[in-house]
Design an enzyme around this catalytic site. Structure first.
Site, mmCIF file in Angstrom:
data_model
loop_
_atom_site.group_PDB
_atom_site.id
_atom_site.type_symbol
_atom_site.label_atom_id
_atom_site.label_comp_id
_atom_site.label_asym_id
_atom_site.label_seq_id
_atom_site.Cartn_x
_atom_site.Cartn_y
_atom_site.Cartn_z
ATOM 1 N N TYR A 66 40.443 34.077 30.185
ATOM 2 C CA TYR A 66 40.978 35.404 29.885
ATOM 3 C C TYR A 66 41.704 35.349 28.545
ATOM 4 O O TYR A 66 42.804 34.815 28.436
ATOM 5 C CB TYR A 66 41.951 35.868 30.975
ATOM 6 C CG TYR A 66 41.358 36.021 32.345
ATOM 7 C CD1 TYR A 66 39.979 36.086 32.553
ATOM 8 C CD2 TYR A 66 42.180 36.106 33.468
ATOM 9 C CE1 TYR A 66 39.448 36.224 33.813
ATOM 10 C CE2 TYR A 66 41.653 36.258 34.738
ATOM 11 C CZ TYR A 66 40.285 36.307 34.907
ATOM 12 O OH TYR A 66 39.766 36.447 36.176
ATOM 13 N N PRO A 216 39.148 45.075 43.750
ATOM 14 C CA PRO A 216 39.488 45.743 45.006
ATOM 15 C C PRO A 216 39.531 47.258 44.902
ATOM 16 O O PRO A 216 39.462 47.951 45.908
ATOM 17 C CB PRO A 216 40.886 45.182 45.334
ATOM 18 C CG PRO A 216 41.459 44.819 44.009
ATOM 19 C CD PRO A 216 40.287 44.302 43.208
ATOM 20 N N LEU A 217 39.601 47.757 43.659
ATOM 21 C CA LEU A 217 39.627 49.209 43.445
ATOM 22 C C LEU A 217 38.338 49.699 42.796
ATOM 23 O O LEU A 217 38.259 50.815 42.313
ATOM 24 C CB LEU A 217 40.829 49.597 42.575
ATOM 25 C CG LEU A 217 42.190 49.208 43.153
ATOM 26 C CD1 LEU A 217 43.307 49.599 42.203
ATOM 27 C CD2 LEU A 217 42.394 49.883 44.502
#
Length: 290
Positions: A66, A216-217
């Site tokens: 990242y 998760p969204l």
């Protein structure tokens, strides 16, 4: 010492030998656009990480890819020396190219270099948890993970890694990994609308293994469903709050790692995950992904 003013939604789960909050934090969004380069607001990123620990969260998910290195260096700047209760999970298996792509890097020498990079950037002598990420941007792909996961098992025996997990994997790869070394978690894409791992989640729960859903969204395309919107409207909540609350209710071994670059949004996510869902709400939501 950092303490939480109120218990976090979902309570705790024992991840390996550590009790961690089921509501965790994913650090991906702390990097710049497309997870490349530094954040636009450096101090704001540090504020988020302080809010994570001050809010009582003890599980942070990151990766040296990242940025690359950006999120790990931010975590070190904000939180090192780390609270004894903090559990930092990372992952290996990919590099970054100049175009922002995620080319796979799973040869033994690649994985050793990535583990060393995580150790250096985080400023630790041993990593709490390393997930072996397989597949590609399209999702899990069939094939053996024996060489790659076996390399991580060697690094664990060398004392550089405490616990192992797998990410973006098929059920067959989960079984193959468990035949090589114990795992403490599986990290796959899963949410209200993507329920392909329902059976796997239940089997892992029975064996005391955590399941950590990424996106998760919904990921880059937010979850959209008439049923989700209807339940949210009935509860006076946002669809995202309902989606997080449903995940915590789905199974006790599910650990949440929603990401954000905003301390205010972090607090909204925590409040949303604590939403109380009735049996009627849950039944209606269960129908979305089935």
């Amino acid at each position: 010492m950092h303490t939480s003013p109120t218990p976090l939604p979902g309570g705790t789960w024992t991840l390996g030998d550590s009790a961690v909050t089921r509501f965790g934090y994913g650090a991906m969004q702390l990097a710049g656009p497309w997870v490349m380069g530094p954040p636009a607001d450096h101090n704001g990123a540090l504020e988020v990480l302080h809010a994570v620990v001050d809010g009582g969260i003890t599980h942070i998910d990151t990766s040296d890819a990242y940025g690359p290195r950006v999120t790990n260096e931010l975590i070190r700047e904000a939180l090192h020396p780390y609270p004894e209760s903090l559990f930092i999970a990372t992952k290996v298996g990919a590099n970054r190219d100049a175009q922002g792509g995620w080319p796979t890097a799973r040869r033994p020498e690649d994985l050793r270099r990535q583990v060393e990079g995580n150790l250096k950037a985080l400023g630790v002598e041993v990593l709490d948890l390393v997930n072996m990420r397989m597949g590609d941007a399209e999702g899990p792909q069939p094939g053996s993970l024996a060489e790659a996961f076996g390399t991580l098992a060697e690094l664990q025996r060398d004392g550089l890694i405490r616990h192992l997990g797998v990410s973006n994997v098929t059920e067959e790869q989960v079984a193959e990994a468990r035949g090589i070394a114990p795992i403490v978690c599986v990290q796959n894409m899963y949410n209200l609308a993507h329920r392909q791992d329902d059976d796997l989640i239940d089997r892992l729960a029975a064996d005391g293994i955590a399941y950590v859903p990424f996106f998760p969204l919904g990921g880059f395309t937010p979850l959209q469903s008439e049923a989700l919107s209807a339940v949210a409207a009935r509860l006076g909540a946002t669809p995202m709050s309902v989606a997080l609350a449903w995940l915590l209710r789905r199974s006790p071994n599910i650990l949440l790692i929603p990401g954000t670059s905003s301390a205010a949004h972090l607090r909204e996510n925590i409040a949303g995950a604590g939403l109380a869902l009735s049996e009627e709400d849950t039944a209606e939501l269960d129908g979305i992904g089935r």
